[in-house]
Design a protein around this motif. Sequence first.
Motif, PDB file in Angstrom:
ATOM      1  N   ASP A  36       1.550  -1.939  76.111  1.00  0.00           N
ATOM      2  CA  ASP A  36       1.233  -0.933  75.094  1.00  0.00           C
ATOM      3  C   ASP A  36      -0.082  -0.224  75.441  1.00  0.00           C
ATOM      4  OD1 ASP A  36       3.473  -1.489  73.661  1.00  0.00           O
ATOM      5  OD2 ASP A  36       2.487  -2.737  72.162  1.00  0.00           O
ATOM      6  N   GLU A  37      -0.117   1.065  75.165  1.00  0.00           N
ATOM      7  CA  GLU A  37      -1.324   1.845  75.435  1.00  0.00           C
ATOM      8  C   GLU A  37      -2.180   1.947  74.176  1.00  0.00           C
ATOM      9  OE1 GLU A  37      -0.172   5.623  77.007  1.00  0.00           O
ATOM     10  OE2 GLU A  37       0.576   4.784  78.895  1.00  0.00           O
ATOM     11  N   ILE A  38      -3.494   1.782  74.331  1.00  0.00           N
ATOM     12  CA  ILE A  38      -4.432   1.923  73.216  1.00  0.00           C
ATOM     13  C   ILE A  38      -5.656   2.705  73.688  1.00  0.00           C
ATOM     14  CG2 ILE A  38      -3.730  -0.141  71.950  1.00  0.00           C
ATOM     15  CD1 ILE A  38      -5.983  -1.666  73.207  1.00  0.00           C
ATOM     16  N   MET A  39      -6.281   3.389  72.742  1.00  0.00           N
ATOM     17  CA  MET A  39      -7.469   4.190  73.025  1.00  0.00           C
ATOM     18  C   MET A  39      -8.721   3.450  72.551  1.00  0.00           C
ATOM     19  SD  MET A  39      -6.211   6.879  74.434  1.00  0.00           S
ATOM     20  CE  MET A  39      -4.803   7.993  74.473  1.00  0.00           C
ATOM     21  N   VAL A  40      -9.754   3.496  73.370  1.00  0.00           N
ATOM     22  CA  VAL A  40     -10.985   2.771  73.062  1.00  0.00           C
ATOM     23  C   VAL A  40     -12.183   3.698  73.297  1.00  0.00           C
ATOM     24  CG1 VAL A  40     -12.322   0.661  73.493  1.00  0.00           C
ATOM     25  CG2 VAL A  40      -9.865   0.696  73.988  1.00  0.00           C
ATOM     26  N   THR A  41     -13.189   3.604  72.413  1.00  0.00           N
ATOM     27  CA  THR A  41     -14.433   4.347  72.632  1.00  0.00           C
ATOM     28  C   THR A  41     -15.616   3.384  72.639  1.00  0.00           C
ATOM     29  OG1 THR A  41     -15.863   6.123  71.808  1.00  0.00           O
ATOM     30  CG2 THR A  41     -14.769   4.780  70.163  1.00  0.00           C
ATOM     31  N   ASN A  42     -16.674   3.772  73.330  1.00  0.00           N
ATOM     32  CA  ASN A  42     -17.894   2.969  73.318  1.00  0.00           C
ATOM     33  C   ASN A  42     -18.928   3.504  72.326  1.00  0.00           C
ATOM     34  OD1 ASN A  42     -18.717   5.293  74.613  1.00  0.00           O
ATOM     35  ND2 ASN A  42     -19.537   4.271  76.439  1.00  0.00           N
ATOM     36  N   GLY A  43     -18.570   4.566  71.602  1.00  0.00           N
ATOM     37  CA  GLY A  43     -19.485   5.137  70.620  1.00  0.00           C
ATOM     38  C   GLY A  43     -20.564   6.004  71.229  1.00  0.00           C
ATOM     39  N   ASN A  44     -20.523   6.172  72.537  1.00  0.00           N
ATOM     40  CA  ASN A  44     -21.509   6.994  73.238  1.00  0.00           C
ATOM     41  C   ASN A  44     -20.870   8.222  73.874  1.00  0.00           C
ATOM     42  OD1 ASN A  44     -23.922   5.479  72.772  1.00  0.00           O
ATOM     43  ND2 ASN A  44     -23.169   3.940  74.226  1.00  0.00           N
ATOM     44  N   GLY A  45     -19.757   8.667  73.303  1.00  0.00           N
ATOM     45  CA  GLY A  45     -19.130   9.896  73.775  1.00  0.00           C
ATOM     46  C   GLY A  45     -18.013   9.721  74.773  1.00  0.00           C
ATOM     47  N   LEU A  46     -17.622   8.477  75.070  1.00  0.00           N
ATOM     48  CA  LEU A  46     -16.563   8.241  76.048  1.00  0.00           C
ATOM     49  C   LEU A  46     -15.297   7.715  75.373  1.00  0.00           C
ATOM     50  CD1 LEU A  46     -18.499   6.577  79.032  1.00  0.00           C
ATOM     51  CD2 LEU A  46     -17.714   8.950  78.834  1.00  0.00           C
ATOM     52  N   LEU A  47     -14.146   8.210  75.830  1.00  0.00           N
ATOM     53  CA  LEU A  47     -12.847   7.736  75.374  1.00  0.00           C
ATOM     54  C   LEU A  47     -12.118   7.131  76.568  1.00  0.00           C
ATOM     55  CD1 LEU A  47     -10.621   7.595  73.156  1.00  0.00           C
ATOM     56  CD2 LEU A  47      -9.776   9.771  74.068  1.00  0.00           C
ATOM     57  N   PHE A  48     -11.652   5.897  76.388  1.00  0.00           N
ATOM     58  CA  PHE A  48     -10.958   5.182  77.455  1.00  0.00           C
ATOM     59  C   PHE A  48      -9.470   5.057  77.109  1.00  0.00           C
ATOM     60  CE2 PHE A  48     -15.343   3.930  77.418  1.00  0.00           C
ATOM     61  CZ  PHE A  48     -15.708   3.791  78.754  1.00  0.00           C
ATOM     62  N   HIS A  49      -8.612   5.546  78.011  1.00  0.00           N
ATOM     63  CA  HIS A  49      -7.176   5.334  77.878  1.00  0.00           C
ATOM     64  C   HIS A  49      -6.871   3.996  78.558  1.00  0.00           C
ATOM     65  CE1 HIS A  49      -6.110   9.654  76.900  1.00  0.00           C
ATOM     66  NE2 HIS A  49      -7.375   9.745  77.286  1.00  0.00           N
ATOM     67  N   THR A  50      -6.314   3.046  77.822  1.00  0.00           N
ATOM     68  CA  THR A  50      -6.090   1.720  78.402  1.00  0.00           C
ATOM     69  C   THR A  50      -4.667   1.241  78.137  1.00  0.00           C
ATOM     70  OG1 THR A  50      -6.704   0.363  76.473  1.00  0.00           O
ATOM     71  CG2 THR A  50      -8.506   1.208  77.830  1.00  0.00           C
ATOM     72  N   LYS A  51      -4.255   0.245  78.915  1.00  0.00           N
ATOM     73  CA  LYS A  51      -2.945  -0.392  78.750  1.00  0.00           C
ATOM     74  C   LYS A  51      -3.162  -1.904  78.709  1.00  0.00           C
ATOM     75  CE  LYS A  51       0.597   1.331  80.806  1.00  0.00           C
ATOM     76  NZ  LYS A  51       1.597   1.761  81.826  1.00  0.00           N
ATOM     77  N   ILE A  52      -2.568  -2.550  77.700  1.00  0.00           N
ATOM     78  CA  ILE A  52      -2.745  -3.989  77.516  1.00  0.00           C
ATOM     79  C   ILE A  52      -2.096  -4.755  78.665  1.00  0.00           C
ATOM     80  CG2 ILE A  52      -2.212  -5.975  76.042  1.00  0.00           C
ATOM     81  CD1 ILE A  52      -2.302  -4.092  73.652  1.00  0.00           C
ATOM     82  N   THR A  53      -2.877  -5.666  79.253  1.00  0.00           N
ATOM     83  CA  THR A  53      -2.361  -6.504  80.341  1.00  0.00           C
ATOM     84  C   THR A  53      -2.224  -7.964  79.920  1.00  0.00           C
ATOM     85  OG1 THR A  53      -4.629  -6.792  81.173  1.00  0.00           O
ATOM     86  CG2 THR A  53      -3.324  -5.017  82.136  1.00  0.00           C
ATOM     87  N   ALA A  54      -2.950  -8.359  78.854  1.00  0.00           N
ATOM     88  CA  ALA A  54      -2.854  -9.725  78.337  1.00  0.00           C
ATOM     89  C   ALA A  54      -3.002  -9.665  76.829  1.00  0.00           C
ATOM     90  CB  ALA A  54      -3.928 -10.615  78.948  1.00  0.00           C
ATOM     91  N   ALA A  55      -1.900  -9.899  76.112  1.00  0.00           N
ATOM     92  CA  ALA A  55      -1.899  -9.767  74.654  1.00  0.00           C
ATOM     93  C   ALA A  55      -2.149 -11.112  73.995  1.00  0.00           C
ATOM     94  CB  ALA A  55      -0.574  -9.176  74.182  1.00  0.00           C
ATOM     95  N   SER A  56      -3.389 -11.557  74.024  1.00  0.00           N
ATOM     96  CA  SER A  56      -3.777 -12.818  73.397  1.00  0.00           C
ATOM     97  C   SER A  56      -4.612 -12.526  72.160  1.00  0.00           C
ATOM     98  CB  SER A  56      -4.578 -13.680  74.378  1.00  0.00           C
ATOM     99  OG  SER A  56      -5.197 -14.751  73.710  1.00  0.00           O
ATOM    100  N   SER A  57      -4.348 -13.237  71.082  1.00  0.00           N
ATOM    101  CA  SER A  57      -5.106 -13.022  69.847  1.00  0.00           C
ATOM    102  C   SER A  57      -6.533 -13.535  69.952  1.00  0.00           C
ATOM    103  CB  SER A  57      -4.400 -13.701  68.674  1.00  0.00           C
ATOM    104  OG  SER A  57      -4.261 -15.089  68.898  1.00  0.00           O
TER     105      SER A  57
END
Length: 239
Positions: A36-57
């Motif tokens: 699954d693809e999810i979007m992540v930001t660091n709060g400093n102006g960057l957006l990261f397009h990512t894909k889950i490789t290990a779905a552990s809670s």
Amino acid sequence: MQLFYHPDLQSADQEVIFPKEESRHIVKVLRKTEGDEIMVTNGNGLLFHTKITAASSNSCIASVSKTEKEQTKNYYLHLAVAPTKMNDRYEWFLEKATEIGIDEITPVICDHSERKQIKPERFERVLLSAMKQSLHYTLPKLNEAINLKDFLKLKNEGLKFIAHCEADKERNPLQKNLKPKEKVTILIGPEGDFSKEEIESALKSNFSPVSLGNSRLRTETAAIVACHTVALFNETPFD
């Protein structure tokens, strides 16, 4: 699009390891799985397009496929706003100002302030939630609460304004005092307004008096009006 937050991410990172609380939310609550693809930001102006490789809670991991930088605004807005008597009103201001676009907030303690202390951890959570909800990638800076007298001693560059309610003092509409692509600092007082002494001190510190309209506004409403006025002014095309 749902946005996640990871403050330690750097532009060169190729992998994201989420902390336990965020991992549980991604896997258990949102039911995200590997691939699954999810979007992540660091709060400093960057957006990261990512894909889950290990779905552990306990430790969800995702690989970074693409990094984007948020378009920088052509102005910088710093609001110094007195805490309101009711915390939820100040939190409402923080939420809406983040949605509109604010860069920095300083709670200022004034002579007429009924609330002298704030809860910065709670305010930070409000700012973070509003940033994610509005799909911004830059988290506004929240400064520590400071007495107005001490704030006026700081070096505030750019355009400086104080929005007060003294009818016998000359004030020009905020929008007529603005200039495009500038750093702007605006003082917003408490429910009882600034004291006469505070207004005089601000004027001596080169803060120009401004009006936010004909209505007498609550502190949090005045702050939002000021925020929106500056944003709208800078979003208007200039020849």
